[in-house]
Write an enzyme that holds these catalytic residues in place. Structure first.
Site, PDB file in Angstrom:
ATOM      1  N   LYS A  14      -1.066 -14.565  28.993  1.00 14.97           N
ATOM      2  CA  LYS A  14      -0.879 -15.492  27.862  1.00 14.97           C
ATOM      3  C   LYS A  14       0.517 -15.323  27.255  1.00 14.97           C
ATOM      4  O   LYS A  14       1.219 -16.299  27.029  1.00 14.97           O
ATOM      5  CB  LYS A  14      -1.947 -15.254  26.777  1.00 14.97           C
ATOM      6  CG  LYS A  14      -3.370 -15.413  27.257  1.00 14.97           C
ATOM      7  CD  LYS A  14      -4.381 -15.300  26.124  1.00 14.97           C
ATOM      8  CE  LYS A  14      -4.458 -13.947  25.464  1.00 14.97           C
ATOM      9  NZ  LYS A  14      -5.033 -12.874  26.335  1.00 14.97           N
ATOM     10  N   ARG A  89      -9.810 -15.279  18.547  1.00 18.07           N
ATOM     11  CA  ARG A  89     -10.481 -14.311  19.408  1.00 18.07           C
ATOM     12  C   ARG A  89     -11.964 -14.191  19.078  1.00 18.07           C
ATOM     13  O   ARG A  89     -12.694 -13.482  19.773  1.00 18.07           O
ATOM     14  CB  ARG A  89      -9.865 -12.938  19.158  1.00 18.07           C
ATOM     15  CG  ARG A  89      -8.620 -12.690  20.000  1.00 18.07           C
ATOM     16  CD  ARG A  89      -8.690 -11.667  20.894  1.00 18.07           C
ATOM     17  NE  ARG A  89      -7.978 -10.516  21.176  1.00 18.07           N
ATOM     18  CZ  ARG A  89      -6.683 -10.322  21.301  1.00 18.07           C
ATOM     19  NH1 ARG A  89      -5.825 -11.234  20.976  1.00 18.07           N
ATOM     20  NH2 ARG A  89      -6.237  -9.188  21.745  1.00 18.07           N
ATOM     21  N   ARG A 123       1.439  -2.597  33.354  1.00 18.01           N
ATOM     22  CA  ARG A 123       2.298  -3.382  32.460  1.00 18.01           C
ATOM     23  C   ARG A 123       3.267  -2.485  31.686  1.00 18.01           C
ATOM     24  O   ARG A 123       2.898  -1.416  31.205  1.00 18.01           O
ATOM     25  CB  ARG A 123       1.414  -4.151  31.472  1.00 18.01           C
ATOM     26  CG  ARG A 123       2.200  -4.939  30.446  1.00 18.01           C
ATOM     27  CD  ARG A 123       1.414  -6.059  29.905  1.00 18.01           C
ATOM     28  NE  ARG A 123       0.442  -5.635  28.896  1.00 18.01           N
ATOM     29  CZ  ARG A 123      -0.281  -6.489  28.196  1.00 18.01           C
ATOM     30  NH1 ARG A 123      -0.173  -7.787  28.392  1.00 18.01           N
ATOM     31  NH2 ARG A 123      -1.137  -6.046  27.315  1.00 18.01           N
ATOM     32  N   ARG A 156       2.007   0.391  26.510  1.00 14.29           N
ATOM     33  CA  ARG A 156       1.299   0.251  25.235  1.00 14.29           C
ATOM     34  C   ARG A 156       0.104   1.200  25.188  1.00 14.29           C
ATOM     35  O   ARG A 156      -0.551   1.426  26.199  1.00 14.29           O
ATOM     36  CB  ARG A 156       0.806  -1.190  25.074  1.00 14.29           C
ATOM     37  CG  ARG A 156       1.828  -2.089  24.436  1.00 14.29           C
ATOM     38  CD  ARG A 156       1.451  -3.531  24.507  1.00 14.29           C
ATOM     39  NE  ARG A 156       0.047  -3.805  24.234  1.00 14.29           N
ATOM     40  CZ  ARG A 156      -0.472  -5.028  24.280  1.00 14.29           C
ATOM     41  NH1 ARG A 156       0.296  -6.051  24.566  1.00 14.29           N
ATOM     42  NH2 ARG A 156      -1.745  -5.221  24.034  1.00 14.29           N
TER      43      ARG A 156
HETATM   44  P1  ADP Z   1      -4.154  -8.150  24.548  1.00 16.24           P
HETATM   45  O1  ADP Z   1      -3.089  -7.807  25.509  1.00 16.24           O
HETATM   46  O2  ADP Z   1      -5.371  -7.294  24.582  1.00 16.24           O
HETATM   47  O3  ADP Z   1      -4.449  -9.616  24.547  1.00 16.24           O
HETATM   48  P2  ADP Z   1      -2.778  -8.355  22.018  1.00 16.24           P
HETATM   49  O4  ADP Z   1      -1.384  -7.920  22.180  1.00 16.24           O
HETATM   50  O5  ADP Z   1      -3.053  -9.815  21.922  1.00 16.24           O
HETATM   51  O6  ADP Z   1      -3.611  -7.684  23.172  1.00 16.24           O
HETATM   52  O7  ADP Z   1      -3.436  -7.636  20.759  1.00 16.24           O
HETATM   53  C1  ADP Z   1      -3.389  -6.238  20.570  1.00 16.24           C
HETATM   54  C2  ADP Z   1      -4.400  -5.806  19.529  1.00 16.24           C
HETATM   55  O8  ADP Z   1      -4.112  -6.470  18.279  1.00 16.24           O
HETATM   56  C3  ADP Z   1      -5.849  -6.190  19.844  1.00 16.24           C
HETATM   57  O9  ADP Z   1      -6.501  -5.230  20.667  1.00 16.24           O
HETATM   58  C4  ADP Z   1      -6.446  -6.238  18.432  1.00 16.24           C
HETATM   59  O10 ADP Z   1      -6.717  -4.960  17.923  1.00 16.24           O
HETATM   60  C5  ADP Z   1      -5.320  -6.843  17.624  1.00 16.24           C
HETATM   61  N1  ADP Z   1      -5.423  -8.336  17.580  1.00 16.24           N
HETATM   62  C6  ADP Z   1      -4.536  -9.233  18.077  1.00 16.24           C
HETATM   63  N2  ADP Z   1      -4.951 -10.504  17.876  1.00 16.24           N
HETATM   64  C7  ADP Z   1      -6.137 -10.406  17.241  1.00 16.24           C
HETATM   65  C8  ADP Z   1      -7.079 -11.353  16.773  1.00 16.24           C
HETATM   66  N3  ADP Z   1      -6.890 -12.680  16.909  1.00 16.24           N
HETATM   67  N4  ADP Z   1      -8.202 -10.881  16.160  1.00 16.24           N
HETATM   68  C9  ADP Z   1      -8.414  -9.576  15.989  1.00 16.24           C
HETATM   69  N5  ADP Z   1      -7.587  -8.618  16.426  1.00 16.24           N
HETATM   70  C10 ADP Z   1      -6.446  -9.014  17.042  1.00 16.24           C
END
Ligand code: ADP
Length: 221
Positions: A14, A89, A123, A156
């Protein structure tokens, strides 16, 4: 056709795709994951409060993330549209988004678990600009250094194997139902990405043709 939601499991691509569409669509890429990481890095009160969720791969509470996103969407650069990555989400977030703005398209990056696990565990992310690389499929030109800003790449906290499984569980339980949510509203388009080695350009072209045909369709009606 410029209010776009990208759906898909963690590691579906994404962020990679959204950042490429910024130039094409002329709208900002809004990643709630990046927003969360920025708050944590800046050690704000909010950052301190949400670090424990993010490090473990569990979701930040809806009311916090909805407030952050709603504030971001009020900024002037979002007037023409936006590409949302990592939001919504949960069902509650999708309903909140519907109240804030009218979405044109939800594009689901459909990627099997084996591919996700391979991708996330390899990654690498740039500490400074957030650019994403992969040890297998998208190598930086120089080992562990960002092509764009020369800064060091890192893994990460939530890309470590024990956390990846938890993120996939959270995805299945909380986020996957949103596919049906957008399908029912006739906004969903599915893009399959079955192969680990498929270059991001191939997925990019598929998404681009979905956006183009949605635009043509809108012009006809
Ligand atoms: P991923 O690579 O898992 O898609 P992101 O970089 O989008 O991870 O998000 C990292 C973390 O930030 C998530 O594991 C969560 O803890 C928090 N987070 C990000 N977006 C949301 C959301 N829309 N709702 C709740 N928590 C979120």
């Amino acid at each position: 056709m410029k209010k776009i939601v990208l759906l898909g499991p963690p590691g579906a691509g994404k962020g990679t795709q959204a950042s490429r569409f910024v130039a094409v669509l002329g709208v900002p890429h809004i990643s709630t994951g990046d927003m969360v990481r920025e708050e944590i890095k800046a050690h704000t009160d909010l950052g301190e409060a949400i670090k424990k969720f993010s490090d473990k791969g569990v979701l930040v509470p809806d009311e916090i993330i909805i407030r952050l996103l709603a504030k971001r969407l009020k900024e002037p650069d979002c007037k023409k549209g936006f590409i949302l990555d990592g939001f919504p989400r949960t069902l509650q977030q999708a309903e909140a988004l519907d109240r804030i703005s009218k979405i044109d398209l939800a594009i689901n990056l459909n990627v099997p678990d084996e591919v996700i696990i391979q991708r996330l565990s390899n990654r690498l992310t740039c500490r400074k600009c957030g650019a994403i690389y992969n040890r297998l499929t998208l190598k930086p030109k120089r080992d562990n250094l960002c092509d764009e800003c020369d800064d060091k790449l890192y893994q990460r906290e939530d890309d470590k194997p024990e956390v990846i499984q938890e993120r996939l569980n959270v995805y299945r339980k909380k986020t996957k139902p949103l596919i049906e949510y957008y399908k029912r509203r006739s906004l969903l388009k599915d893009v399959r990405c079955d192969d680990l080695m498929t270059p991001p350009e191939v997925t990019f072209e598929k998404i681009r043709s979905i956006i183009d045909s949605a635009e043509k369709h809108k012009a006809r009606v």
